[in-house]
Design a protein around this motif. Structure first.
Motif, PDB file in Angstrom:
ATOM      1  N   GLU A 110       0.838  -1.196   0.000  1.00  7.34           N
ATOM      2  CA  GLU A 110       0.000   0.000   0.000  1.00  7.34           C
ATOM      3  C   GLU A 110       0.873   1.246   0.000  1.00  7.34           C
ATOM      4  O   GLU A 110       1.987   1.243   0.531  1.00  7.34           O
ATOM      5  N   ILE A 111       0.351   2.285  -0.627  1.00  4.63           N
ATOM      6  CA  ILE A 111       1.022   3.582  -0.667  1.00  4.63           C
ATOM      7  C   ILE A 111       0.017   4.629  -0.204  1.00  4.63           C
ATOM      8  O   ILE A 111      -1.036   4.810  -0.830  1.00  4.63           O
ATOM      9  N   ARG A 112       0.343   5.294   0.881  1.00  6.00           N
ATOM     10  CA  ARG A 112      -0.527   6.336   1.441  1.00  6.00           C
ATOM     11  C   ARG A 112      -0.187   7.654   0.755  1.00  6.00           C
ATOM     12  O   ARG A 112       0.899   8.209   0.939  1.00  6.00           O
ATOM     13  N   LEU A 113      -1.127   8.160  -0.036  1.00  7.61           N
ATOM     14  CA  LEU A 113      -0.871   9.319  -0.889  1.00  7.61           C
ATOM     15  C   LEU A 113      -1.625  10.536  -0.365  1.00  7.61           C
ATOM     16  O   LEU A 113      -2.847  10.504  -0.228  1.00  7.61           O
ATOM     17  N   PRO A 114      -0.918  11.634  -0.072  1.00  6.19           N
ATOM     18  CA  PRO A 114      -1.600  12.863   0.351  1.00  6.19           C
ATOM     19  C   PRO A 114      -2.186  13.602  -0.851  1.00  6.19           C
ATOM     20  O   PRO A 114      -1.584  13.645  -1.922  1.00  6.19           O
ATOM     21  N   VAL A 115      -3.349  14.174  -0.654  1.00  5.83           N
ATOM     22  CA  VAL A 115      -4.029  14.957  -1.703  1.00  5.83           C
ATOM     23  C   VAL A 115      -4.417  16.299  -1.106  1.00  5.83           C
ATOM     24  O   VAL A 115      -5.033  16.351  -0.030  1.00  5.83           O
ATOM     25  N   LYS A 116      -4.053  17.373  -1.800  1.00  4.61           N
ATOM     26  CA  LYS A 116      -4.371  18.706  -1.310  1.00  4.61           C
ATOM     27  C   LYS A 116      -5.873  18.955  -1.360  1.00  4.61           C
ATOM     28  O   LYS A 116      -6.594  18.357  -2.157  1.00  4.61           O
ATOM     29  N   PHE A 117      -6.302  19.877  -0.510  1.00  3.00           N
ATOM     30  CA  PHE A 117      -7.729  20.177  -0.398  1.00  3.00           C
ATOM     31  C   PHE A 117      -8.314  20.619  -1.737  1.00  3.00           C
ATOM     32  O   PHE A 117      -9.416  20.209  -2.111  1.00  3.00           O
ATOM     33  N   GLN A 118      -7.571  21.452  -2.494  1.00  3.22           N
ATOM     34  CA  GLN A 118      -8.107  21.963  -3.755  1.00  3.22           C
ATOM     35  C   GLN A 118      -8.183  20.898  -4.845  1.00  3.22           C
ATOM     36  O   GLN A 118      -8.812  21.121  -5.881  1.00  3.22           O
ATOM     37  N   ASP A 119      -7.532  19.736  -4.613  1.00  2.00           N
ATOM     38  CA  ASP A 119      -7.583  18.658  -5.609  1.00  2.00           C
ATOM     39  C   ASP A 119      -8.633  17.606  -5.282  1.00  2.00           C
ATOM     40  O   ASP A 119      -8.885  16.720  -6.110  1.00  2.00           O
ATOM     41  N   ILE A 120      -9.220  17.682  -4.102  1.00  2.00           N
ATOM     42  CA  ILE A 120     -10.177  16.656  -3.692  1.00  2.00           C
ATOM     43  C   ILE A 120     -11.374  16.598  -4.632  1.00  2.00           C
ATOM     44  O   ILE A 120     -11.871  15.517  -4.971  1.00  2.00           O
ATOM     45  N   ASP A 121     -11.851  17.760  -5.079  1.00  2.00           N
ATOM     46  CA  ASP A 121     -13.045  17.787  -5.930  1.00  2.00           C
ATOM     47  C   ASP A 121     -12.808  17.136  -7.280  1.00  2.00           C
ATOM     48  O   ASP A 121     -13.769  16.854  -8.006  1.00  2.00           O
ATOM     49  N   PHE A 122     -11.564  16.911  -7.660  1.00  2.00           N
ATOM     50  CA  PHE A 122     -11.271  16.306  -8.956  1.00  2.00           C
ATOM     51  C   PHE A 122     -11.082  14.790  -8.845  1.00  2.00           C
ATOM     52  O   PHE A 122     -10.726  14.142  -9.827  1.00  2.00           O
ATOM     53  N   LEU A 123     -11.296  14.230  -7.648  1.00  2.00           N
ATOM     54  CA  LEU A 123     -11.263  12.787  -7.458  1.00  2.00           C
ATOM     55  C   LEU A 123     -12.665  12.275  -7.161  1.00  2.00           C
ATOM     56  O   LEU A 123     -13.461  12.964  -6.517  1.00  2.00           O
TER      57      LEU A 123
END
Length: 433
Positions: free
Chosen positions: A238-251
């Motif tokens: 497993e790879i724990r990947l951080p995602v910025k708040f402004q990118d959450i809506d694009f997932l």
């Protein structure tokens, strides 16, 4: 003798002569300088004036590209370390001396599920098993004896001429029979417990595992609860990947109780191996659903199967636990989006456009999202507008432009030889002396 007396007129005459000589030396240089200035002025006035030649200020030469909109699947860049999906500290459930270890009982050794790592001296547990079996045999015999006594009690009660249903429990020895059955069950449980403890003297791998750390070796004594080794699973990582708040809506992130919605979301993992980029395909396994209080980022977890190539040989390199990787997470697809090269963005959100008349249009755009190479916008552009890629030194809205490999508009000279696209403001022309 009295000296001759001279008149005042005779005394001033030499002084005047000396002053006239000094004045002559001063006036002659001044006269020469004045004459030279006059001569130069006359010569300059009589000299022919140089012919004036017109010079042309050419419009800046720019490189452009067409502006098109399309459907864009956003890719969110992230990074993280490869972690095992399960890491276990194996402890002993029995005590004793380690009498044998596997040849692979070393850091990095691989064990199949159920394969033995080491064994503990089991003589005490074999004795305990034999004792438990002996107590079982005694309980079985006691039960058989009690059953015979129950039958005898029933026959004796029948001699009284009364019904068995009227007989008291003690007369029929029911409590004694129940106790004998309970003793038998307890003896059976003791045998089972002794058997389990005997089996636990053999330490086996709980899953397909790689040995990370060993905490003891042959000849050492281990107590109950003592650490034996640390292992981790290798079926997937497993790879724990951080995602910025402004990118959450694009997932496409589901609710925390709906992990199936994430299955199949593609993640590409990249590392450099021997100067070449190697890529592993993974997929999102889950969304943690918590915002980190320190970094204010969200975390998603990607899963990559068989990172050590133990079950297949599809990849030439291993993705080892602890490796730092870059990840590209494929998110939502948004329709009718214009991708603009980041190098063409001026300032925070301005772009330079060439109109149909080859003039400059400085325009601010609404940036939907940006990455290392592009910025994306939903703004609309006219069909005849083109994006300027060249950086202008002195951009003025409405100024004339020349486009590389394009015909110039009326009144603007086109430089047929593309000498220097980056020379944005050029003045061509000469003046002859």
């Amino acid at each position: 003798m009295t000296p001759p007396v001279t008149s005042p007129t005779e005394q001033t005459k030499p002084e005047k002569q000396r002053k006239m000589v000094q004045l002559r030396f001063v006036l002659w240089p001044i006269a020469i300088i004045v004459a030279a200035i006059v001569l130069l002025g006359v010569m300059g006035a009589l000299a022919p004036k140089p012919e004036k030649k017109p010079f042309t200020v050419k419009a800046p030469l720019v490189e452009v590209q067409d502006i098109t909109s399309s459907d864009v699947q956003f890719v969110i860049a992230s990074q993280g370390s490869v972690l095992p999906r399960t890491e276990t500290v194996i402890v002993s459930e029995v005590s004793g001396q380690v009498v044998s270890v596997s040849d692979k009982f070393i850091a990095g050794g691989f064990f199949k599920k159920g394969e033995q790592l080491l064994s503990i001296n089991d003589i005490d547990y074999q004795v305990a098993l034999l004792q438990a079996k002996a107590r079982l045999h005694v309980a079985e015999a006691a039960l058989m004896e009690e059953k015979a006594r129950v039958e005898q009690a029933k026959e004796e009660w029948g001699l009284t001429g009364k019904s068995l249903s009227d007989a008291p429990a003690l007369a029929l020895r029911k409590p004694q029979l129940q106790k004998a059955k309970a003793d038998l069950e307890a003896a059976q449980a003791d045998v089972q417990a002794a058997q389990i403890k005997l089996e636990r003297t053999k330490i086996v791998a709980p899953y397909d595992a790689m040995l990370k750390t060993k905490h003891l070796d042959i000849g050492q004594f281990v107590g109950v609860g003592g650490q034996i080794a640390t292992t981790f699973a290798v079926d997937y990582a497993e790879i724990r990947l951080p995602v910025k708040f402004q990118d959450i809506d694009f997932l496409s992130l589901p609710k925390i109780n709906n992990t199936d919605a994430l299955q199949g979301s593609r993640v590409d993992l990249h590392i450099d191996v021997l100067g070449q980029q190697q890529t592993w395909q993974a997929q999102l396994a889950r969304y943690e659903g918590v915002v980190d209080m320190n970094s204010r980022v969200h975390y998603v977890v990607a899963q990559v199967d068989d990172p050590y190539n133990l079950f297949s040989e599809n990849r030439p390199y291993e993705l080892r636990v602890g490796t730092f990787v870059n990840g590209d997470i494929y998110g939502k697809t948004v329709t009718d989006i214009t991708a603009i090269p980041r190098a063409a963005v001026r300032g925070a959100n301005s772009v330079h456009l060439v109109t149909s008349k080859n003039t400059l249009d400085v325009r601010e755009i609404d940036i939907l999202r940006g990455d290392a190479n592009y910025v994306y916008t939903r703004d609309k552009f006219a069909p005849d507008e083109r994006l300027i890629l060249t950086k202008l030194e002195l951009p003025v809205n409405g100024m004339d432009l020349r486009v590389v490999n394009d015909q110039s508009p009326t009144g603007i000279e086109q430089d047929s030889a593309q000498t220097d696209v980056n020379n944005n403001v050029s003045v061509n022309g000469e003046t002859n002396d």
